[in-house]
Write a protein that holds these residues in place. Structure first.
Motif, PDB file in Angstrom:
ATOM      1  N   LEU A   4      48.018  74.860  82.583  1.00  0.00           N
ATOM      2  CA  LEU A   4      49.170  74.272  81.600  1.00  0.00           C
ATOM      3  C   LEU A   4      48.930  74.516  80.105  1.00  0.00           C
ATOM      4  CD1 LEU A   4      51.778  72.642  81.478  1.00  0.00           C
ATOM      5  CD2 LEU A   4      50.566  70.616  81.533  1.00  0.00           C
ATOM      6  N   ALA A   5      47.642  74.330  79.717  1.00  0.00           N
ATOM      7  CA  ALA A   5      47.195  74.398  78.303  1.00  0.00           C
ATOM      8  C   ALA A   5      47.559  75.662  77.795  1.00  0.00           C
ATOM      9  CB  ALA A   5      45.926  73.970  78.299  1.00  0.00           C
ATOM     10  N   ALA A   6      47.057  76.732  78.775  1.00  0.00           N
ATOM     11  CA  ALA A   6      47.083  78.159  78.296  1.00  0.00           C
ATOM     12  C   ALA A   6      48.555  78.765  78.453  1.00  0.00           C
ATOM     13  CB  ALA A   6      46.402  79.015  79.514  1.00  0.00           C
ATOM     14  N   PHE A   7      49.315  78.077  79.162  1.00  0.00           N
ATOM     15  CA  PHE A   7      50.827  78.310  79.125  1.00  0.00           C
ATOM     16  C   PHE A   7      51.512  77.782  78.048  1.00  0.00           C
ATOM     17  CE2 PHE A   7      55.197  77.022  80.108  1.00  0.00           C
ATOM     18  CZ  PHE A   7      55.877  78.235  80.279  1.00  0.00           C
ATOM     19  N   LEU A   8      51.132  76.335  77.569  1.00  0.00           N
ATOM     20  CA  LEU A   8      51.753  76.028  76.313  1.00  0.00           C
ATOM     21  C   LEU A   8      51.348  76.595  75.142  1.00  0.00           C
ATOM     22  CD1 LEU A   8      51.290  72.100  76.970  1.00  0.00           C
ATOM     23  CD2 LEU A   8      53.413  73.562  77.145  1.00  0.00           C
ATOM     24  N   LEU A   9      50.073  77.176  74.885  1.00  0.00           N
ATOM     25  CA  LEU A   9      49.559  77.858  73.915  1.00  0.00           C
ATOM     26  C   LEU A   9      50.189  79.286  73.801  1.00  0.00           C
ATOM     27  CD1 LEU A   9      45.824  77.294  73.985  1.00  0.00           C
ATOM     28  CD2 LEU A   9      47.302  76.450  72.201  1.00  0.00           C
ATOM     29  N   TRP A  10      50.556  79.748  74.964  1.00  0.00           N
ATOM     30  CA  TRP A  10      51.052  81.204  74.976  1.00  0.00           C
ATOM     31  C   TRP A  10      52.700  81.008  74.483  1.00  0.00           C
ATOM     32  CZ3 TRP A  10      55.568  82.620  78.024  1.00  0.00           C
ATOM     33  CH2 TRP A  10      55.816  83.845  77.883  1.00  0.00           C
ATOM     34  N   VAL A  11      53.323  80.090  74.938  1.00  0.00           N
ATOM     35  CA  VAL A  11      54.444  79.852  74.182  1.00  0.00           C
ATOM     36  C   VAL A  11      54.499  79.578  72.946  1.00  0.00           C
ATOM     37  CG1 VAL A  11      56.459  78.193  74.380  1.00  0.00           C
ATOM     38  CG2 VAL A  11      55.594  78.647  76.457  1.00  0.00           C
ATOM     39  N   LEU A  12      53.617  78.886  72.443  1.00  0.00           N
ATOM     40  CA  LEU A  12      53.642  78.590  70.904  1.00  0.00           C
ATOM     41  C   LEU A  12      53.373  79.989  70.047  1.00  0.00           C
ATOM     42  CD1 LEU A  12      51.633  75.288  70.726  1.00  0.00           C
ATOM     43  CD2 LEU A  12      54.088  75.739  70.105  1.00  0.00           C
ATOM     44  N   ALA A  13      52.299  80.653  70.653  1.00  0.00           N
ATOM     45  CA  ALA A  13      52.128  81.891  70.173  1.00  0.00           C
ATOM     46  C   ALA A  13      53.322  82.972  70.189  1.00  0.00           C
ATOM     47  CB  ALA A  13      51.077  82.641  70.821  1.00  0.00           C
ATOM     48  N   THR A  14      54.162  82.993  71.211  1.00  0.00           N
ATOM     49  CA  THR A  14      55.341  83.816  71.296  1.00  0.00           C
ATOM     50  C   THR A  14      56.415  83.297  70.313  1.00  0.00           C
ATOM     51  OG1 THR A  14      55.135  84.002  73.619  1.00  0.00           O
ATOM     52  CG2 THR A  14      57.280  84.448  72.800  1.00  0.00           C
ATOM     53  N   VAL A 187      46.484  82.264  65.715  1.00  0.00           N
ATOM     54  CA  VAL A 187      45.480  81.150  66.016  1.00  0.00           C
ATOM     55  C   VAL A 187      45.943  80.948  67.500  1.00  0.00           C
ATOM     56  CG1 VAL A 187      45.086  78.938  65.705  1.00  0.00           C
ATOM     57  CG2 VAL A 187      44.998  80.176  63.844  1.00  0.00           C
ATOM     58  N   PHE A 188      47.076  80.833  67.700  1.00  0.00           N
ATOM     59  CA  PHE A 188      47.590  80.391  69.036  1.00  0.00           C
ATOM     60  C   PHE A 188      47.278  81.746  69.951  1.00  0.00           C
ATOM     61  CE2 PHE A 188      50.871  77.459  66.892  1.00  0.00           C
ATOM     62  CZ  PHE A 188      50.174  76.166  67.108  1.00  0.00           C
ATOM     63  N   ALA A 189      47.533  82.771  69.761  1.00  0.00           N
ATOM     64  CA  ALA A 189      46.872  83.914  70.552  1.00  0.00           C
ATOM     65  C   ALA A 189      45.456  83.834  70.862  1.00  0.00           C
ATOM     66  CB  ALA A 189      47.265  85.228  69.867  1.00  0.00           C
ATOM     67  N   LEU A 193      43.702  82.912  74.455  1.00  0.00           N
ATOM     68  CA  LEU A 193      42.500  83.829  74.951  1.00  0.00           C
ATOM     69  C   LEU A 193      41.273  82.800  75.500  1.00  0.00           C
ATOM     70  CD1 LEU A 193      42.503  86.882  73.006  1.00  0.00           C
ATOM     71  CD2 LEU A 193      43.426  86.810  75.667  1.00  0.00           C
ATOM     72  N   ALA A 194      40.950  81.833  74.617  1.00  0.00           N
ATOM     73  CA  ALA A 194      39.906  80.908  74.862  1.00  0.00           C
ATOM     74  C   ALA A 194      39.945  79.946  75.948  1.00  0.00           C
ATOM     75  CB  ALA A 194      39.571  80.186  73.786  1.00  0.00           C
ATOM     76  N   VAL A 195      41.507  79.429  76.172  1.00  0.00           N
ATOM     77  CA  VAL A 195      41.761  78.672  77.309  1.00  0.00           C
ATOM     78  C   VAL A 195      41.891  79.191  78.534  1.00  0.00           C
ATOM     79  CG1 VAL A 195      43.368  76.641  77.972  1.00  0.00           C
ATOM     80  CG2 VAL A 195      42.614  77.091  75.634  1.00  0.00           C
ATOM     81  N   ALA A 196      42.276  80.399  78.623  1.00  0.00           N
ATOM     82  CA  ALA A 196      42.653  81.192  79.866  1.00  0.00           C
ATOM     83  C   ALA A 196      41.637  81.153  80.604  1.00  0.00           C
ATOM     84  CB  ALA A 196      43.605  82.338  79.693  1.00  0.00           C
ATOM     85  N   LYS A 197      41.753  81.162  82.109  1.00  0.00           N
ATOM     86  CA  LYS A 197      40.633  81.355  83.070  1.00  0.00           C
ATOM     87  C   LYS A 197      40.591  82.869  83.269  1.00  0.00           C
ATOM     88  CE  LYS A 197      40.429  78.591  86.376  1.00  0.00           C
ATOM     89  NZ  LYS A 197      40.835  77.971  87.769  1.00  0.00           N
ATOM     90  N   ARG A 199      41.002  86.482  81.474  1.00  0.00           N
ATOM     91  CA  ARG A 199      41.397  86.968  79.979  1.00  0.00           C
ATOM     92  C   ARG A 199      42.299  88.295  80.240  1.00  0.00           C
ATOM     93  NH1 ARG A 199      38.790  83.217  79.106  1.00  0.00           N
ATOM     94  NH2 ARG A 199      37.014  83.046  78.010  1.00  0.00           N
ATOM     95  N   GLY A 200      42.261  88.877  81.432  1.00  0.00           N
ATOM     96  CA  GLY A 200      42.959  90.097  81.495  1.00  0.00           C
ATOM     97  C   GLY A 200      44.573  89.610  81.882  1.00  0.00           C
ATOM     98  N   LYS A 201      44.690  88.658  82.356  1.00  0.00           N
ATOM     99  CA  LYS A 201      46.117  88.129  82.721  1.00  0.00           C
ATOM    100  C   LYS A 201      46.664  87.416  81.012  1.00  0.00           C
ATOM    101  CE  LYS A 201      46.413  87.165  87.749  1.00  0.00           C
ATOM    102  NZ  LYS A 201      46.428  86.057  88.528  1.00  0.00           N
ATOM    103  N   ALA A 202      45.742  86.916  80.589  1.00  0.00           N
ATOM    104  CA  ALA A 202      46.323  86.179  79.316  1.00  0.00           C
ATOM    105  C   ALA A 202      46.379  87.311  78.461  1.00  0.00           C
ATOM    106  CB  ALA A 202      45.007  85.425  78.634  1.00  0.00           C
ATOM    107  N   LEU A 203      45.809  88.345  78.333  1.00  0.00           N
ATOM    108  CA  LEU A 203      46.054  89.571  77.436  1.00  0.00           C
ATOM    109  C   LEU A 203      47.397  90.422  77.669  1.00  0.00           C
ATOM    110  CD1 LEU A 203      42.560  91.434  77.327  1.00  0.00           C
ATOM    111  CD2 LEU A 203      43.810  90.579  75.033  1.00  0.00           C
TER     112      LEU A 203
END
Length: 284
Positions: A4-14, A187-189, A193-197, A199-203
């Protein structure tokens, strides 16, 4: 919870990337005076801008001739237009066009300069173009004497949609928005990457952000063009034609930025897939 944290950070990055790309482009090409001057210089090499500016110069020269007592039979409009076209396609025109646009830029982004006629319409003086030696020589070749001044009204009437200093606040806050949104997007990107379990999917997800932002930008341009056209409706015919050609040139520049964003997003998606594949091989 980590997902959930990774998803929220991805939304903020977008979201911040969606702000950063157009804001940075606008700051570099429109708000910054030097950047806008460079855009005007580049636009002056566009045949559509040259044609529109030649028509504007011809129209004003015909008006001045009529005011001086010459009839349409006394002044050959075709020769005037030929002289104007020869000038706008010459090497001196881009620099002179950029100088004239700097005046219009200051007119919109500050209220410290400007000339108004008796009716209150705001004008710019294009006499520096006529004073250019290449234009003087071109006109002389046609047996035409250039006037000493050439005032072109920016607006048909006093307009609230286009007035001196209209974008003064944009000039004040534009640099902060462009730099701030770009930093936040980065920063959000990184946090994603740091929070995602994985890295490939996060990239890959961040690459999708680039694809979404680029595609949304293209759609946003089509919607925003209507508002630009409404703003140009307040300008005089000559200015509207030149400004319309410049808008087309500027949109082409923004399209390039959006295409690069899409290309970067696609590359990041492919890189993410590659990282995921390598990670899978490492686990087997």
């Amino acid at each position: 919870m980590r997902l959930l944290a990774a998803f929220l950070l991805w939304v903020l990055a977008t979201v911040t990337l969606a702000v950063a790309v157009p804001a940075t482009w606008a700051q570099h090409n429109l708000v910054d005076r030097d950047g806008y001057s460079a855009l005007a210089t580049s636009a002056a090499k566009d045949p559509a801008v040259q044609q529109a500016m030649a028509a504007a110069l011809t129209s004003q020269l015909m008006t001045l001739s009529a005011n001086a007592g010459y009839s349409s039979a006394d002044v050959n409009e075709t020769l005037l237009n030929g002289a104007a076209r020869a000038y706008t396609s010459g090497d001196a025109f881009p620099g002179q066009f950029a100088l004239a646009n700097q005046v219009a830029h200051r007119w919109l982004f500050t209220d410290s300069v400007g000339v108004s006629d008796a009716s209150g319409r705001w004008e710019i003086d294009l006499s520096p173009m006529l004073a250019d030696s290449s234009f003087q020589q071109t006109l002389a070749d046609y047996g035409i004497k250039a006037p000493e001044t050439l005032q072109i009204p920016l607006t048909e009437n006093i307009s609230q949609s286009l007035r001196p200093g209209k974008f003064r606040e944009v000039a004040k806050w534009g640099p902060w928005v462009s730099v701030g949104s770009a930093i936040l997007a980065g920063v959000f990107a990184l946090l994603t990457l740091a929070v995602a379990k994985r890295r490939g999917k996060a990239l890959g997800a961040l690459g999708v952000s680039g694809l979404v932002v680029g595609a949304a930008g293209w759609a946003g341009i089509e919607v925003g063009r209507r508002y630009v056209d409404d703003g140009l409706a307040a300008t005089s015919d000559d200015v509207r034609n030149v400004a319309g050609a410049m808008v087309d040139h500027a949109i082409g520049s923004l399209h390039l930025w959006l295409n690069l964003t899409i290309a970067a997003g696609a590359a990041l998606v492919l890189f993410g897939v590659l990282v995921s594949m390598l990670g899978g091989l490492r686990r087997t």
